[in-house]
Design a protein around this motif. Sequence first.
Motif, PDB file in Angstrom:
ATOM      1  N   SER A  54      -2.175   4.307  -0.751  1.00 57.37           N
ATOM      2  CA  SER A  54      -2.860   4.868   0.403  1.00 57.37           C
ATOM      3  C   SER A  54      -2.098   4.731   1.714  1.00 57.37           C
ATOM      4  N   GLY A  55      -1.039   3.933   1.760  1.00 57.41           N
ATOM      5  CA  GLY A  55      -0.379   3.670   3.024  1.00 57.41           C
ATOM      6  C   GLY A  55       0.599   4.752   3.436  1.00 57.41           C
ATOM      7  N   SER A  56       1.599   5.021   2.601  1.00 60.89           N
ATOM      8  CA  SER A  56       2.591   6.048   2.893  1.00 60.89           C
ATOM      9  C   SER A  56       3.238   6.470   1.582  1.00 60.89           C
ATOM     10  N   LEU A  57       3.972   7.575   1.640  1.00 59.14           N
ATOM     11  CA  LEU A  57       4.731   8.075   0.496  1.00 59.14           C
ATOM     12  C   LEU A  57       6.206   7.996   0.837  1.00 59.14           C
ATOM     13  N   LEU A  58       6.982   7.316  -0.003  1.00 57.11           N
ATOM     14  CA  LEU A  58       8.427   7.209   0.171  1.00 57.11           C
ATOM     15  C   LEU A  58       9.100   7.656  -1.115  1.00 57.11           C
ATOM     16  N   LYS A  59       9.904   8.716  -1.013  1.00 57.65           N
ATOM     17  CA  LYS A  59      10.620   9.247  -2.173  1.00 57.65           C
ATOM     18  C   LYS A  59      12.109   9.002  -1.981  1.00 57.65           C
ATOM     19  N   LEU A  60      12.682   8.199  -2.866  1.00 52.70           N
ATOM     20  CA  LEU A  60      14.105   7.882  -2.823  1.00 52.70           C
ATOM     21  C   LEU A  60      14.812   8.627  -3.947  1.00 52.70           C
ATOM     22  N   ASP A  61      15.814   9.431  -3.601  1.00 50.63           N
ATOM     23  CA  ASP A  61      16.603  10.153  -4.592  1.00 50.63           C
ATOM     24  C   ASP A  61      17.953   9.469  -4.742  1.00 50.63           C
ATOM     25  N   ASP A 115       0.812  -1.212   0.000  1.00 50.73           N
ATOM     26  CA  ASP A 115       0.000   0.000   0.000  1.00 50.73           C
ATOM     27  C   ASP A 115       0.849   1.268   0.000  1.00 50.73           C
ATOM     28  N   ASN A 116       2.170   1.129  -0.101  1.00 52.03           N
ATOM     29  CA  ASN A 116       3.062   2.282  -0.036  1.00 52.03           C
ATOM     30  C   ASN A 116       3.389   2.796  -1.433  1.00 52.03           C
ATOM     31  N   LEU A 117       3.279   4.102  -1.612  1.00 46.45           N
ATOM     32  CA  LEU A 117       3.629   4.755  -2.870  1.00 46.45           C
ATOM     33  C   LEU A 117       5.128   5.049  -2.847  1.00 46.45           C
ATOM     34  N   ILE A 118       5.880   4.396  -3.720  1.00 43.09           N
ATOM     35  CA  ILE A 118       7.336   4.541  -3.740  1.00 43.09           C
ATOM     36  C   ILE A 118       7.747   5.197  -5.055  1.00 43.09           C
ATOM     37  N   LEU A 119       8.531   6.268  -4.948  1.00 45.38           N
ATOM     38  CA  LEU A 119       9.017   7.000  -6.109  1.00 45.38           C
ATOM     39  C   LEU A 119      10.533   6.982  -6.111  1.00 45.38           C
ATOM     40  N   ILE A 120      11.111   6.743  -7.268  1.00 45.03           N
ATOM     41  CA  ILE A 120      12.560   6.803  -7.461  1.00 45.03           C
ATOM     42  C   ILE A 120      12.851   8.029  -8.308  1.00 45.03           C
ATOM     43  N   ASP A 121      13.511   9.023  -7.743  1.00 47.98           N
ATOM     44  CA  ASP A 121      13.717  10.304  -8.430  1.00 47.98           C
ATOM     45  C   ASP A 121      12.390  10.851  -8.957  1.00 47.98           C
ATOM     46  N   ASP A 122      11.355  10.736  -8.140  1.00 40.03           N
ATOM     47  CA  ASP A 122       9.998  11.211  -8.441  1.00 40.03           C
ATOM     48  C   ASP A 122       9.321  10.442  -9.572  1.00 40.03           C
ATOM     49  N   ILE A 123       9.799   9.244  -9.849  1.00 39.50           N
ATOM     50  CA  ILE A 123       9.191   8.377 -10.862  1.00 39.50           C
ATOM     51  C   ILE A 123       8.517   7.219 -10.157  1.00 39.50           C
ATOM     52  N   PRO A 124       7.237   6.944 -10.420  1.00 40.89           N
ATOM     53  CA  PRO A 124       6.557   5.836  -9.733  1.00 40.89           C
ATOM     54  C   PRO A 124       7.197   4.501 -10.081  1.00 40.89           C
ATOM     55  N   PHE A 125       7.592   3.759  -9.043  1.00 38.02           N
ATOM     56  CA  PHE A 125       8.336   2.516  -9.268  1.00 38.02           C
ATOM     57  C   PHE A 125       8.142   1.640  -8.043  1.00 38.02           C
ATOM     58  N   ASP A 126       7.040   0.893  -8.004  1.00 37.35           N
ATOM     59  CA  ASP A 126       6.693   0.163  -6.789  1.00 37.35           C
ATOM     60  C   ASP A 126       7.418  -1.165  -6.646  1.00 37.35           C
TER      61      ASP A 126
END
Length: 793
Positions: free
Chosen positions: A239-246, A181-192
């Motif tokens: 819906s769970g959390s937002l994680l942005k990895l740069d 349920d976690n929204l994961i972005l790699i350099d602001d690109i959706p990549f779950d």
Amino acid sequence: MKSIVRILAGALAFCGPLAAMAQSADGGMRIAIVSMETQRPGEGVTVTVTDRDGNVATARTQADGTVELSDLDPGLYAVTADGPGLVTASEPSVRVVGRKVTPLNLEMLARTEELEEVVVLARALIADPHGSVSNSLLNREELRSAPGTGSDVLRALDGLPGLISDGEFASFSVRGRGPRDNLILIDDIPFDRVVHFDQTLGEEEDIGGGGRYSIFAPNAIESAEFSPGGWSAAYGGRSGSLLKLDVAGGTPTPSASLRVDIAGLELSYEGPSGVHDDTTMYFTARQFDFGDVFDTIEELDIGDPELTDIVLKTVTTLDSGDTIEFLGVYAPEEYTRDIDNVLESPDFEDVALIDTDQDLYLTALTWRRLIGEAGEWTNRIYLRANDKFSAEGEAYPDLVPEGTPAEDIPVREQLITVTEDETEIGLRSDYVTRNRFGQGSAGLHVWQTDVDYATFLREDWDRFVFRTTDPRPPGQQYVTLTPDDVNSVYEAKEISYAAYGEQVFEFGHWDLRAGLRYDYDGFADESLVSPRLAANWRPEPDMRVSATAGVFYQSPRFLVRGASPENFDIENERITHVSVGVERYFGPDWSLLVEPYYQWLDNLVVEQERTSGRVTNDGDGTNLGLDVVLSRNFADGWFGNVVYAYNDARIDDNDGLGEYDADFNREHFFSIGGSWEITERWKVGARWKWATGRPTDDFIINSDVLGPGQPLRYSKELTQRNALRLDDSHSLNVRVDYRRTLGPVDLVAFLDVINVYGGPGGGSQEFDPRRGVIVEDEGEAFPIIGLIFERSW
């Protein structure tokens, strides 16, 4: 394992003579200051660098917002930036390595009336100054030195508000929601798909756990930004959390490193590209064979997981206003569990034969352009692809005499196979600027996804875990999967898009962020509108009160959508979220964060029957809780925090059977941990975690369900959803790092032990149908010991 030991021994033998040649090799630091609001360089900012002995060096940034300090002894430094009209920003722990210029980027807020006296860790505001107080930011040093990481960036997130991880794996849950349920972005690109071995087939724990090992090492990530709820309208989809990895983008001076541990090798380079004068790059490649690790710790029944991760990022400065970034990721994996592993399973508890193979790709191009005096326009185009094959079969070692050779044991290989082919190409464009109200932003995201999912069952297959409500012949106390019920093919190509607009209004001690997001989901043919609100009040310089509210939609996984033809048109889940939080500082070092939240859950995807995979949107529920974090910021060589989380998530399938606890609801969670930099060479960290057991189904065990003349089999009949709980889980992770300069090489020796005393992991209970018993999940210590060789020039 023997080959790794030989490499370690050879490396130590090589470094031994270098100790005699050890010499002082100074390093440096390049600090870039930009305005958080406008992303313009900060000229005339005074930068102060202090080592652990109290020695101070100062400099002032030039017109391009940068300052470079040289002749710094290797070690740890605190960096403070102060300028006219700006809030003081600081980084408490920056490591300088010999012969290397360490880059540090600081974003500074403009000083207003309510922020005039704020001087405590302004870097913490970078996560999202207009969002919730629970939003958090971890830098590169914090990620790579966190205890229990095991070279996995997701395991470095322990201690964040509302986040719970357990066991020795990478998956985590947030505020009662599951790992997926976690929204994961790699350099602001959706990549779950950032976790290896997220199994499609296998035991219940394997399928529901959300994966085992991240595709990113902590050193590959420049920063991790985390929000457990109530984030900006710029992001949607989970819906769970937002994680942005740069991902790290390289350094001004070249350096290379080799990491060797019991699982495998990792090679990295960062520095100038050698192709273009204004291009830096970061490259890493690693290959791990966990079969060797499992052999070492005598877990011979698990199987042989192997993975490879290759990451390349380049950053090119075209001029003062234009930057181009390229990102490439290739992450294949293989996992096999054969008859030899089955025979190592105690009492043949697990007789599954597993074969999975996955190739994962991501390429992306980002163009950042400064517009006018206060605007920034960012455009990203990306292509991601996933090609995965999974197969499961079954062995029958109990049907032959003990000692029968492996090749003579009856097996049914690849009884069920699942293929998951997914390709997506997308464009994302975002614009942000200062205006007379505060800050405005808008964006557009358009993507086309091509999916081809297929599930095939070769022949009828008896399964001995089932729900009382599952269809089956009268009197039969197990279920039989049939090709007619299971086989499904889902092929589709759809275009989806999203647009948003958001404005931050700033006045006095308040700021208010109002946003609206529109999504069109081509697969569900749904138009979705998501209003978002966030407010912040700073009544005192050391106190901040936040409130967030919004609607969030979550699209069903393609694996769920493609499991049955009746699922093809399944709709999005809807989550309505509100939270109120307060953060209070006590002096420059201590802070207390408290945030209660409440969520209304609607249109939830719920399972109708286990035999066909059919689901509906009949579910609804509520989710409420409280997060408390007491933090001690870095000072005098150490930092730490204490985390408590309460959660009460309840679901109703509206099937007449009543409410039940959500699958990932843990009523109570407690964690305490920190890190101590004993000297410039020695650093230790530890974290202890305890959590209430996860919900599990009530059940009865039926005996001799196949009848006379057939092999003895028991079945587990699930009678009530999540009416029981697994045992509480608790564990201790410890990490020790030792760093020393040996001639031209910096050597780091580390010991990272996950679950030191083998505490219970709290995983799923597996059922053994041959003996009719429940197999408890026993915790195991997972030690990782190795060396890192670093060379800068």
